[in-house]
Scaffold this active site. Structure first.
Site, PDB file in Angstrom:
ATOM      1  N   SER A  28       0.840  -1.187   0.000  1.00 34.80           N
ATOM      2  CA  SER A  28       0.000   0.000   0.000  1.00 34.80           C
ATOM      3  C   SER A  28       0.873   1.234   0.000  1.00 34.80           C
ATOM      4  O   SER A  28       2.097   1.159  -0.014  1.00 34.80           O
ATOM      5  CB  SER A  28      -0.898   0.005   1.232  1.00 34.80           C
ATOM      6  OG  SER A  28      -0.113   0.270   2.380  1.00 34.80           O
ATOM      7  N   LYS A  29       0.220   2.363   0.011  1.00 37.93           N
ATOM      8  CA  LYS A  29       0.900   3.656  -0.016  1.00 37.93           C
ATOM      9  C   LYS A  29       2.024   3.762   1.014  1.00 37.93           C
ATOM     10  O   LYS A  29       3.022   4.425   0.791  1.00 37.93           O
ATOM     11  CB  LYS A  29      -0.115   4.768   0.226  1.00 37.93           C
ATOM     12  CG  LYS A  29      -0.959   5.066  -0.984  1.00 37.93           C
ATOM     13  CD  LYS A  29      -0.576   6.392  -1.615  1.00 37.93           C
ATOM     14  CE  LYS A  29      -1.040   6.488  -3.043  1.00 37.93           C
ATOM     15  NZ  LYS A  29      -2.507   6.361  -3.157  1.00 37.93           N
ATOM     16  N   ARG A  30       1.832   3.115   2.137  1.00 39.91           N
ATOM     17  CA  ARG A  30       2.827   3.188   3.196  1.00 39.91           C
ATOM     18  C   ARG A  30       4.196   2.719   2.717  1.00 39.91           C
ATOM     19  O   ARG A  30       5.223   3.074   3.276  1.00 39.91           O
ATOM     20  CB  ARG A  30       2.423   2.315   4.395  1.00 39.91           C
ATOM     21  CG  ARG A  30       1.240   2.833   5.169  1.00 39.91           C
ATOM     22  CD  ARG A  30       0.976   1.970   6.379  1.00 39.91           C
ATOM     23  NE  ARG A  30       0.595   0.599   6.028  1.00 39.91           N
ATOM     24  CZ  ARG A  30       1.342  -0.459   6.241  1.00 39.91           C
ATOM     25  NH1 ARG A  30       2.513  -0.331   6.812  1.00 39.91           N
ATOM     26  NH2 ARG A  30       0.915  -1.664   5.901  1.00 39.91           N
TER      27      ARG A  30
END
Length: 508
Positions: free
Chosen positions: A261-263
């Site tokens: 994910s974006k993380r």
RNA sequence: GCCCCGUUGGUGCAGCGGCCUAGCACGCCAGCCUUUCAAGCUGGAGAUCACGGGUUCGAAUCCCGUACGGGGUACCA
């Protein structure tokens, strides 16, 4: 798993939801579908699943299509190209009444019912279930409501949804092409919504109706859909339709093993494009995440991947997206590019505002840039403006920012260095042929003459010419720079050392 | 909580009951090449195949359990 070519024409689809920027994981699913279709000589269909009106993101659909095009995943039917089952956008199909009609059919044959429960009540039920540590889900409150009661409630202004009537007992089995037969207990599933109160279908209804109508033969989708598949099987049964084959692909994980994910940094495919990765790299790399041809080949062309593809080569374990390997692969692809092609790619990057320093005049001389390309070709991993500027700016600057201390090499002092550079400048001026090889020969001789190691003389020259300790091969650099500039720079360095020997050196 | 999926060196994959003293690639280390950096070449370290039980003459490969990781459990997809 048998050879897919015996199963008749393959029709697969990629059905993204325009709720955000297309993610590498989504595109990998698209890619595998595309490769499968192309391998089997079937059709690849794109369908936009925009049934969640609240999570819609402006421009997301365009970017999804853009990402597909960039990767070279052309579609046979879908947005922009049409096809026999148009429209391929679910909101447009909804407007045609496709899903309401399907829901009606299920209500009529006893597999679905209308429900007027409010979100508040649903919430309450869920909380109670949680408190009692029971599985959460709809409690079936409206399941056996009489038609009259329902009509009265709707007349009173209560909104309604349509729920699928999940069988209370028995088991649901489906065969996952990758994982084999999977068994589920429907009593754990609860009656799920298929048509929302805003008239839009949920994914469950919409994709089944469309997959059926569009003749989809294989559903290759992400692993996170496994738990929903029993619902889909029951619906196929409710409709009396033949379900397609299901292939649940492993998901992509970040380096910390949680869902990518974006993380984990950039995960939007187009960001990789913007960061200087080539489409060929991304295609190749994505294809290898959870799939292999069974041989040891890793760097493959699109055509080879299509040819070698087989469902058998799919791996059901999750894959970790390893950016280091991606960068290596991009380097491989970059090195395969013809010099002219790479030059065309590099020019706009160098000319960009955050490319070369502003003091350098644009537009750049194309031929000059092209002559520089061989010097950086095998040193590139990504086409990155800052990095390119760092690698090449001194080829464009009139004056470079020299640190005299760096010019002096191990075992030399400033005086020795200065006089060696003077001799070198002279040699450059008088060189008969300003080409890399003769220059090298000449300078090797000079080393002997001056009693210096090549490492020493060449190192001093490198810094003098480029202001860097690390740079492309020396004599190629000289040639690219040209005689005049080379001589000037070497002279200037010499002057800096002899004249400025006692002075404080400028700190850059 | 419940349901489901997965587990081969740091990472991506190969392996489909004997060919495995577990192969390839990335990364890492060393050497070669060499004017630096890359690239290339050669070599090396690194996995008791998550763990415990079975089945079998024989298991990384089949079965069961445990642990761990992940996914799902919505009028999201």
């Amino acid at each position: 798993m048998s050879d897919t070519s015996t199963l008749g024409p393959v029709r697969v689809r990629y059905a993204p939801s325009p709720t955000g920027d297309p993610h590498v994981g989504n595109l990998r699913t698209a890619l595998l579908n595309w490769v499968f279709a192309r391998h089997a000589g079937g059709q690849f269909i794109v369908r936009i699943e925009d049934t969640d009106r609240e999570r819609m993101v402006d421009g997301a659909e365009d970017r999804i299509l853009e990402a597909l095009k960039w990767l070279g995943l052309d579609w046979d039917e879908g947005p922009g190209v049409g096809g026999p089952y148009a429209p391929y956008v679910q909101s447009e199909r909804k407007a045609l009444g496709v899903y309401a009609e399907a829901a009606r059919q299920l209500i009529d044959n006893g597999h679905a019912y209308e429900c007027t429960c409010t979100p508040e009540r649903l919430d309450q039920v869920r909380q109670q279930q949680r408190a009692k540590k029971k599985p959460t889900g709809y409690d079936g409150y409206c399941r056996n409501k009489s038609a009259d009661e329902l009509a009265a409630e709707k007349a009173g202004g209560l909104a309604s949804v349509v729920r699928f009537k999940v069988p209370l007992e028995g088991e649901v089995v489906f065969n996952d092409v990758l994982r084999g037969p999977l068994t589920f207990d429907p009593s754990l599933l609860q009656d799920f919504v298929i048509l929302k109160s805003d008239g839009y279908p949920t994914y469950h209804l919409a994709h089944i109706v469309d997959d059926h109508e569009m003749g989809i033969t294989h559903v290759l989708r992400s692993e996170e859909w496994i738990s929903s598949t029993p619902r889909h099987m029951m619906m196929y049964e409710g409709f009396g339709w033949e379900p397609p084959a299901f292939v649940h692909l492993s998901i992509l994980l970040g380096p910390d093993r949680s869902k990518l994910s974006k993380r984990h940094g950039d995960t939007a495919l187009l960001e990789f494009r913007d960061k200087g990765f080539l489409p060929g790299t991304m295609f190749n790399f994505l294809s290898l995440l959870g799939w292999s041809a069974g041989d040891d080949e890793e760097v493959m062309t699109r055509e080879q991947i299509v040819e070698k593809f087989s469902l058998d080569g799919l791996n059901s374990a999750p894959s970790i997206f390893d950016i280091t390997k991606l960068e290596w692969m991009n380097g491989v692809y970059l090195r395969q590019l013809p010099v002219e092609t790479l030059a065309e790619m590099l020019i706009p990057e160098l000319e960009a505002r955050d490319g070369l320093p502003e003091s350098i005049a644009r537009p750049l001389d194309r031929d000059y840039v092209t002559s520089l390309v061989p010097l950086v070709h095998e040193r590139l991993k990504v086409v990155d403006r800052a990095e390119l500027s760092e690698m090449l700016s001194y080829f464009f600057q009139d004056e470079i920012d020299l640190d005299p201390a760096e010019v002096v090499q191990k075992g030399m002092d400033e005086a020795v260095t200065a006089s060696a550079l003077e001799s070198a400048a002279l040699a450059l001026e008088s060189a008969e042929s300003f080409e890399a090889e003769p220059l090298e020969e000449q300078f090797r001789a000079l080393c002997v003459e001056l009693d210096l190691k090549p490492r020493q003389l060449f190192g001093a020259l490198r810094v003098s010419l480029t202001a860097r300790k690390v740079a492309p091969p020396l004599f190629d650099t000289m040639v690219a720079l040209g005689r005049g500039r080379s001589v000037d720079r070497v002279r200037r360095a010499a002057a800096l050392l002899s004249g400025a020997g006692t002075r404080e050196r400028t700190v850059s």
